[in-house]
Write a protein that holds these residues in place. Sequence first.
Motif, PDB file in Angstrom:
ATOM      1  N   TRP A   1      -4.166   2.553  -6.604  1.00 36.22           N
ATOM      2  CA  TRP A   1      -3.544   2.857  -5.315  1.00 36.22           C
ATOM      3  C   TRP A   1      -4.043   4.188  -4.757  1.00 36.22           C
ATOM      4  O   TRP A   1      -4.366   4.290  -3.571  1.00 36.22           O
ATOM      5  CB  TRP A   1      -2.024   2.890  -5.474  1.00 36.22           C
ATOM      6  CG  TRP A   1      -1.351   1.570  -5.332  1.00 36.22           C
ATOM      7  CD1 TRP A   1      -0.858   1.004  -4.185  1.00 36.22           C
ATOM      8  CD2 TRP A   1      -1.095   0.619  -6.376  1.00 36.22           C
ATOM      9  NE1 TRP A   1      -0.306  -0.226  -4.455  1.00 36.22           N
ATOM     10  CE2 TRP A   1      -0.437  -0.494  -5.788  1.00 36.22           C
ATOM     11  CE3 TRP A   1      -1.342   0.583  -7.746  1.00 36.22           C
ATOM     12  CZ2 TRP A   1      -0.036  -1.606  -6.521  1.00 36.22           C
ATOM     13  CZ3 TRP A   1      -0.953  -0.515  -8.480  1.00 36.22           C
ATOM     14  CH2 TRP A   1      -0.305  -1.599  -7.870  1.00 36.22           C
TER      15      TRP A   1
ATOM     16  N   ASN B   1      -9.275   5.289   2.348  1.00 34.72           N
ATOM     17  CA  ASN B   1      -8.870   4.975   3.718  1.00 34.72           C
ATOM     18  C   ASN B   1      -8.803   6.223   4.584  1.00 34.72           C
ATOM     19  O   ASN B   1      -9.007   6.167   5.800  1.00 34.72           O
ATOM     20  CB  ASN B   1      -7.514   4.269   3.719  1.00 34.72           C
ATOM     21  CG  ASN B   1      -7.626   2.822   3.292  1.00 34.72           C
ATOM     22  OD1 ASN B   1      -8.695   2.237   3.315  1.00 34.72           O
ATOM     23  ND2 ASN B   1      -6.515   2.236   2.880  1.00 34.72           N
TER      24      ASN B   1
ATOM     25  N   GLN C   1       0.785  -1.229   0.000  1.00 38.80           N
ATOM     26  CA  GLN C   1       0.000   0.000   0.000  1.00 38.80           C
ATOM     27  C   GLN C   1       0.822   1.288   0.000  1.00 38.80           C
ATOM     28  O   GLN C   1       0.314   2.345  -0.370  1.00 38.80           O
ATOM     29  CB  GLN C   1      -0.922   0.008   1.227  1.00 38.80           C
ATOM     30  CG  GLN C   1      -1.922  -1.128   1.237  1.00 38.80           C
ATOM     31  CD  GLN C   1      -2.856  -1.094   0.047  1.00 38.80           C
ATOM     32  OE1 GLN C   1      -3.611  -0.151  -0.126  1.00 38.80           O
ATOM     33  NE2 GLN C   1      -2.778  -2.112  -0.792  1.00 38.80           N
TER      34      GLN C   1
ATOM     35  N   ASN D   1      -7.446   4.068  -3.186  1.00 32.22           N
ATOM     36  CA  ASN D   1      -7.437   3.387  -1.890  1.00 32.22           C
ATOM     37  C   ASN D   1      -6.897   4.300  -0.797  1.00 32.22           C
ATOM     38  O   ASN D   1      -7.420   4.310   0.326  1.00 32.22           O
ATOM     39  CB  ASN D   1      -6.591   2.117  -1.986  1.00 32.22           C
ATOM     40  CG  ASN D   1      -6.767   1.222  -0.777  1.00 32.22           C
ATOM     41  OD1 ASN D   1      -7.849   1.123  -0.214  1.00 32.22           O
ATOM     42  ND2 ASN D   1      -5.698   0.570  -0.355  1.00 32.22           N
ATOM     43  N   TRP D   2      -5.830   5.064  -1.106  1.00 39.09           N
ATOM     44  CA  TRP D   2      -5.310   6.022  -0.118  1.00 39.09           C
ATOM     45  C   TRP D   2      -6.413   6.995   0.311  1.00 39.09           C
ATOM     46  O   TRP D   2      -6.607   7.258   1.499  1.00 39.09           O
ATOM     47  CB  TRP D   2      -4.153   6.807  -0.710  1.00 39.09           C
ATOM     48  CG  TRP D   2      -2.909   6.021  -0.978  1.00 39.09           C
ATOM     49  CD1 TRP D   2      -2.541   4.833  -0.396  1.00 39.09           C
ATOM     50  CD2 TRP D   2      -1.858   6.358  -1.891  1.00 39.09           C
ATOM     51  NE1 TRP D   2      -1.328   4.431  -0.887  1.00 39.09           N
ATOM     52  CE2 TRP D   2      -0.878   5.335  -1.801  1.00 39.09           C
ATOM     53  CE3 TRP D   2      -1.643   7.414  -2.765  1.00 39.09           C
ATOM     54  CZ2 TRP D   2       0.291   5.354  -2.563  1.00 39.09           C
ATOM     55  CZ3 TRP D   2      -0.484   7.440  -3.530  1.00 39.09           C
ATOM     56  CH2 TRP D   2       0.473   6.415  -3.426  1.00 39.09           C
TER      57      TRP D   2
END
Length: 684
Positions: free
Chosen positions: A417, A424, A265, A420-421
């Motif tokens: 990616w 989150n 990640q 997702n960052w």
Amino acid sequence: MNKKTQVTSANFMLHGGDYNPDQWLDYPEILADDIRLMKVANTNTFSIGIFAWSALEPTEGHYQFEWLDQIFENITSIGGRVILATPSGARPAWMSEKYPEVLRVDAYRRKQLHGGRHNHCFSSAIYREKTQQMNRLLVERYGNHPSLLMWHISNEYGGECHCDHCQEAFREWLRVKYLDNLKALNHAWWGPFWSHTISDWSQIESPSPIGESMVHGLNLDWRRFVTDQTIGFYENEIVPLRELTPDIPITTNFMADTFDLIPFQSLDYSKFSKHLDVISWDAYPAWHNDWESTANLAMKVGFINDLYRSLKQQPFLLMESTPSGVNWHPVNKAKRPGMHLLSAMQMVAHGSDSILYFQWRKSRGSSEKFHGAVVDHDNNSNNRVFQDVARVGDTLENLSEVVGTNRQADVAILYDWESNWALNDAQGFGMETKQYPQTLQEHYRYFWEQDIPVDVITKEEKFDSYRLLIVPMLYLMSEETIERLKSYVANGGHLVMSYLSGIVNEHDLTYLGGWHQSLQDIFGLEPKETDTYYPTDENVVIFQGHAYTVKDYATVISAKGAKVEAIYQKDFYAETAAVTSHSYQEGKAYYIGARIEASFQRDFYSQLVSDLQLEPVWKVKHEEGVSVQAREDLTNYYMFVMNFTEQKQSIEFESTVYDMKSNEELNRQQELTPYEVLIVRRPK
């Protein structure tokens, strides 16, 4: 796609791994025995020098390459090949002492001490100078060696530094990104929130737990910067290698988060991959764990393989794995008989042209003395693990014609990616249930179970070569991505999207006016709100007369032309749309508004696959837990039939196949023992 693409000059499967002779320079008998054992183990390729800086330069400016010269010659004497690493992953102590700026500063602004590894500052001018200097000496000495196969740059890049040099580098990166315009930066970061407007570049600091950053645009840009700064450090390392050995391929080893087995990640590998000649990665699944089935874990491994293969649409390399256990899981369980060959062949089936290990020989001391290795402390070639490795080597020797072949896929799943960052970071929805990578794996599951090949692509890739594109939970979407998806459907593509998609733009700012108009056009609907469930909450949807359980998320949908495919049964949105379809120009778009149990996805995708006539080209009848994966060239399919269960399994081929080792025709009905793999060739 069917044309071979060899990622190295070797026309054989690479087998071997990380070799650390620098730990054994005072034990010449061990070094001599290594060469004997390498032949017995059917190994042919070794990664050398990964953590050898202190052996290569024991004091500043004093170099000792003679031992490495001898190792090259030893490996060459048995016909082996060398993957030579640059040693920047771990510095010698003299450098940390003399040049403390090379040490990282953590997010709490604490200078790190020498120790461990990978705790160097990527912005340090001195460290960049020292690494490039060392790399130039390596390439000048070994660049023309006939056994040099490829360059292995550093090791498992990761982590971040918050020192003054990195703060200045971050500010400069932002100046470039926002064209030296603070107004543009403040708009992207929504500066007026909590009076976070920046009036001078010097006020910008990297995120820190000391003053937890609630500026999500800052957090997102910092993660992008960390990726770019890491790539910049890597690019500095390879300057002399590109200059003096332009034809020797370059890689660095990517990773996965082991326990969830999701993509690593901390770095955006979609960006990093563009700077590599070959993708390689380090795979350490926790086989035989007590929280999931072997087949479920194998599915997750397949997802990561297909992501890393798809990054460059060519074969990849398994750079590290273990022949048995590791030393850093909470429980370090040994592989059961048969699992090593099975797990190795799964990597090859999904596109790897190597099976390489960490490590060749167990360290005698320190933190990795009990990490799995080909050669154990007993130095015995007759123990179970060594024999398992030799068997893998023997199997790989019969797979030379598979080298360079790829996989053809009509289905793609989009992984991102940055999204997702941002997701989150979002302080909303369920803080523990977002699980973006895991959700993508759940959509991947059906195709893996049905032996239908999948590319796991990123938003930069072309969409139009796929008949079905699946885009679950793509929270962050730029207008460019939205328009590319719109064009894909308009030109005949079939698109599946889910809840929590298309909510923010590339700056993590929400779209004004509700869901983006182009998405409304594609899907014929507007998501009105997202209902987030407690763990004890659930709902039910009815799809084609069957009931399925909803957990975690449910989108309240206003259908505006979309056909309702499934409806909710409970709560204030009972009897409204939960799943829809919508024809848009030449294509069709499907929206799954809730997190629905796995059986729904099996039924939903089964219908969609039937409608699109998507089938595996290598039909094999089998039960759940058996996976059939294949690679192909212009004339053959190379099929790997793998039993990821603890029971015997019967299989049946639909057409004639030939054993890869004997080249003999096989009976169409076969029985697989637990953890057995059958490798066959089927002419096209």
